[in-house]
Motif scaffolding. Structure first.
Motif, mmCIF file in Angstrom:
data_model
loop_
_atom_site.group_PDB
_atom_site.id
_atom_site.type_symbol
_atom_site.label_atom_id
_atom_site.label_comp_id
_atom_site.label_asym_id
_atom_site.label_seq_id
_atom_site.Cartn_x
_atom_site.Cartn_y
_atom_site.Cartn_z
ATOM 1 N N TYR A 33 0.850 -1.179 0.000
ATOM 2 C CA TYR A 33 0.000 0.000 0.000
ATOM 3 C C TYR A 33 0.886 1.229 0.000
ATOM 4 O O TYR A 33 2.040 1.195 0.457
ATOM 5 C CB TYR A 33 -0.897 0.016 1.243
ATOM 6 C CG TYR A 33 -1.939 -1.066 1.255
ATOM 7 C CD1 TYR A 33 -1.617 -2.366 1.619
ATOM 8 C CD2 TYR A 33 -3.251 -0.791 0.890
ATOM 9 C CE1 TYR A 33 -2.572 -3.369 1.620
ATOM 10 C CE2 TYR A 33 -4.214 -1.793 0.891
ATOM 11 C CZ TYR A 33 -3.864 -3.076 1.255
ATOM 12 O OH TYR A 33 -4.800 -4.063 1.252
ATOM 13 N N SER A 95 3.830 0.851 2.479
ATOM 14 C CA SER A 95 3.685 -0.132 3.546
ATOM 15 C C SER A 95 3.472 -1.502 2.955
ATOM 16 O O SER A 95 2.514 -1.727 2.216
ATOM 17 C CB SER A 95 2.492 0.238 4.431
ATOM 18 O OG SER A 95 2.269 -0.765 5.412
ATOM 19 N N ASN A 96 4.387 -2.413 3.269
ATOM 20 C CA ASN A 96 4.173 -3.787 2.852
ATOM 21 C C ASN A 96 2.986 -4.370 3.599
ATOM 22 O O ASN A 96 2.609 -3.886 4.662
ATOM 23 C CB ASN A 96 5.418 -4.636 3.136
ATOM 24 C CG ASN A 96 6.570 -4.270 2.211
ATOM 25 O OD1 ASN A 96 6.375 -3.655 1.172
ATOM 26 N ND2 ASN A 96 7.760 -4.652 2.592
ATOM 27 N N THR A 97 2.419 -5.419 3.071
ATOM 28 C CA THR A 97 1.353 -6.116 3.780
ATOM 29 C C THR A 97 1.972 -7.125 4.731
ATOM 30 O O THR A 97 3.163 -7.387 4.693
ATOM 31 C CB THR A 97 0.435 -6.841 2.790
ATOM 32 O OG1 THR A 97 1.219 -7.763 2.030
ATOM 33 C CG2 THR A 97 -0.230 -5.859 1.852
ATOM 34 N N GLY A 98 1.147 -7.654 5.609
ATOM 35 C CA GLY A 98 1.661 -8.601 6.592
ATOM 36 C C GLY A 98 1.734 -7.974 7.962
ATOM 37 O O GLY A 98 2.017 -6.777 8.105
ATOM 38 N N THR A 99 1.495 -8.791 8.962
ATOM 39 C CA THR A 99 1.407 -8.295 10.335
ATOM 40 C C THR A 99 2.693 -7.638 10.799
ATOM 41 O O THR A 99 2.682 -6.620 11.487
ATOM 42 C CB THR A 99 1.054 -9.457 11.282
ATOM 43 O OG1 THR A 99 -0.150 -10.064 10.857
ATOM 44 C CG2 THR A 99 0.893 -8.960 12.705
ATOM 45 N N ALA A 100 3.830 -8.211 10.415
ATOM 46 C CA ALA A 100 5.102 -7.708 10.932
ATOM 47 C C ALA A 100 5.785 -6.743 9.972
ATOM 48 O O ALA A 100 7.003 -6.559 10.042
ATOM 49 C CB ALA A 100 6.016 -8.888 11.246
ATOM 50 N N SER A 101 5.023 -6.117 9.102
ATOM 51 C CA SER A 101 5.646 -5.250 8.105
ATOM 52 C C SER A 101 5.909 -3.859 8.675
ATOM 53 O O SER A 101 5.147 -3.334 9.487
ATOM 54 C CB SER A 101 4.759 -5.147 6.865
ATOM 55 O OG SER A 101 3.495 -4.633 7.210
ATOM 56 N N LYS A 102 6.985 -3.252 8.204
ATOM 57 C CA LYS A 102 7.341 -1.902 8.625
ATOM 58 C C LYS A 102 6.460 -0.876 7.925
ATOM 59 O O LYS A 102 5.814 -1.160 6.918
ATOM 60 C CB LYS A 102 8.788 -1.606 8.212
ATOM 61 C CG LYS A 102 9.843 -2.278 9.035
ATOM 62 C CD LYS A 102 11.212 -1.805 8.526
ATOM 63 C CE LYS A 102 12.328 -2.429 9.320
ATOM 64 N NZ LYS A 102 13.643 -1.929 8.867
ATOM 65 N N LEU A 103 6.486 0.323 8.467
ATOM 66 C CA LEU A 103 5.894 1.487 7.806
ATOM 67 C C LEU A 103 6.983 2.539 7.720
ATOM 68 O O LEU A 103 7.443 3.055 8.746
ATOM 69 C CB LEU A 103 4.697 2.002 8.608
ATOM 70 C CG LEU A 103 4.018 3.256 8.083
ATOM 71 C CD1 LEU A 103 3.474 3.025 6.676
ATOM 72 C CD2 LEU A 103 2.884 3.687 9.017
ATOM 73 N N THR A 104 7.422 2.825 6.505
ATOM 74 C CA THR A 104 8.578 3.690 6.278
ATOM 75 C C THR A 104 8.137 4.991 5.640
ATOM 76 O O THR A 104 7.275 4.998 4.764
ATOM 77 C CB THR A 104 9.580 2.982 5.342
ATOM 78 O OG1 THR A 104 9.871 1.689 5.871
ATOM 79 C CG2 THR A 104 10.861 3.769 5.234
ATOM 80 N N TYR B 35 8.564 6.479 16.229
ATOM 81 C CA TYR B 35 9.423 7.194 15.304
ATOM 82 C C TYR B 35 10.042 8.392 16.031
ATOM 83 O O TYR B 35 9.462 8.928 16.970
ATOM 84 C CB TYR B 35 8.623 7.753 14.120
ATOM 85 C CG TYR B 35 7.971 6.715 13.245
ATOM 86 C CD1 TYR B 35 6.683 6.256 13.532
ATOM 87 C CD2 TYR B 35 8.611 6.205 12.132
ATOM 88 C CE1 TYR B 35 6.069 5.294 12.726
ATOM 89 C CE2 TYR B 35 8.019 5.257 11.326
ATOM 90 C CZ TYR B 35 6.752 4.810 11.629
ATOM 91 O OH TYR B 35 6.148 3.858 10.828
ATOM 92 N N TYR B 99 -4.347 -0.945 6.587
ATOM 93 C CA TYR B 99 -2.944 -0.557 6.815
ATOM 94 C C TYR B 99 -2.785 0.934 7.067
ATOM 95 O O TYR B 99 -1.671 1.452 7.025
ATOM 96 C CB TYR B 99 -2.028 -1.022 5.673
ATOM 97 C CG TYR B 99 -1.879 -2.520 5.659
ATOM 98 C CD1 TYR B 99 -2.760 -3.319 4.951
ATOM 99 C CD2 TYR B 99 -0.863 -3.139 6.390
ATOM 100 C CE1 TYR B 99 -2.643 -4.702 4.974
ATOM 101 C CE2 TYR B 99 -0.742 -4.521 6.411
ATOM 102 C CZ TYR B 99 -1.632 -5.295 5.710
ATOM 103 O OH TYR B 99 -1.518 -6.655 5.733
#
Lengths: 115, 112
Positions: A33, A95-104, B35, B99
């Motif tokens: 996303y 944002s990658n999908t998946g529970t443990a994905s980072k948000l950069t 952050y 998300y």
């Protein structure tokens, strides 16, 4: 790991005009996303617009729209009919999908709106 | 109305002190993030958590630790505060389906 590049540290636009903020990113994922967030002087970060990478159609929210070029990994934000209240920092965030994905986040673009 | 609340808006601490920054969300989100925001550097991820007692290092974890004993609360700990940790700290929680991230109001920490 994801990298996000916002190459315009500052932009200025006149009220009622249109401005485009650029963002490029790098990811090895196929499903993800993309977000644009706005941070006004009050510091409260809020969502502007969201795009699912699997959708070809560009997202639109009132005066805000995106130009999503998946192959080029580009995700620009267009603000039409700019208003004084649009003045803020704008951050691009894949944002990658998946529970443990980072948000950069990118480094941000400061938008000034002039009369 | 969804809410992420950070315990302090402004904080001044002395070098060497142990500092706790608290963040609470009321949306039952599994993912929470810390952050720091510095001019010209954007938001840099310190730590994140995807479940109670589960944590992952972000891009700049050095000098920080975290605690997540309950789903709604995610704490950032500066073990021994230093002047280079003077910054704006932002907490966020993320909704599973969309998300989308929701942010606290930020804590401006000054270490003197």
């Amino acid at each position: 790991a994801q990298t996000v590049t916002q190459s315009q540290p500052e932009m200025s636009v006149q009220e009622a005009e249109t401005v485009t903020l650029s963002c490029t990113y790098d990811t090895s994922e196929s499903d993800y996303y993309l977000f644009w967030y706005k941070q006004p002087p009050s510091r409260q970060m809020i969502l502007v617009i969201r795009q699912e990478a699997y959708k070809q159609q560009n997202a639109t929210e009132n005066r805000f729209s995106v130009n999503f070029q998946k192959a080029a990994k580009s995700f620009s934000l267009k603000i039409s009919d700019s208003q004084l209240g649009d003045a803020a920092m704008y951050f691009c965030a894949p944002s990658n999908t998946g529970t443990a994905s980072k948000l950069t986040f990118g480094t941000g673009t400061r938008l000034q709106v002039t009369l | 109305d969804v809410k992420v609340t950070q315990s302090s808006r402004y904080l001044v601490k002395r070098t060497g002190e142990k500092v706790f920054l608290e963040c609470v969300q009321d949306m039952d989100h599994e993912n929470m993030f810390w952050y720091r925001q510095d001019p010209g550097l954007g938001l840099r991820l310190i730590y994140f958590s995807y479940d109670v007692k589960m944590k992952e290092k972000g891009d700049i974890p050095e000098g920080y630790s975290v605690s997540r004993e309950k789903k709604e609360r995610f704490s950032l700990i500066l073990e021994s505060a230093s002047t280079n940790q003077t910054s704006m700290y932002l907490c966020a929680s993320r909704e599973q389906g969309t998300y989308e991230a929701f942010f606290g109001q930020g804590t401006r920490l000054t270490v003197v």
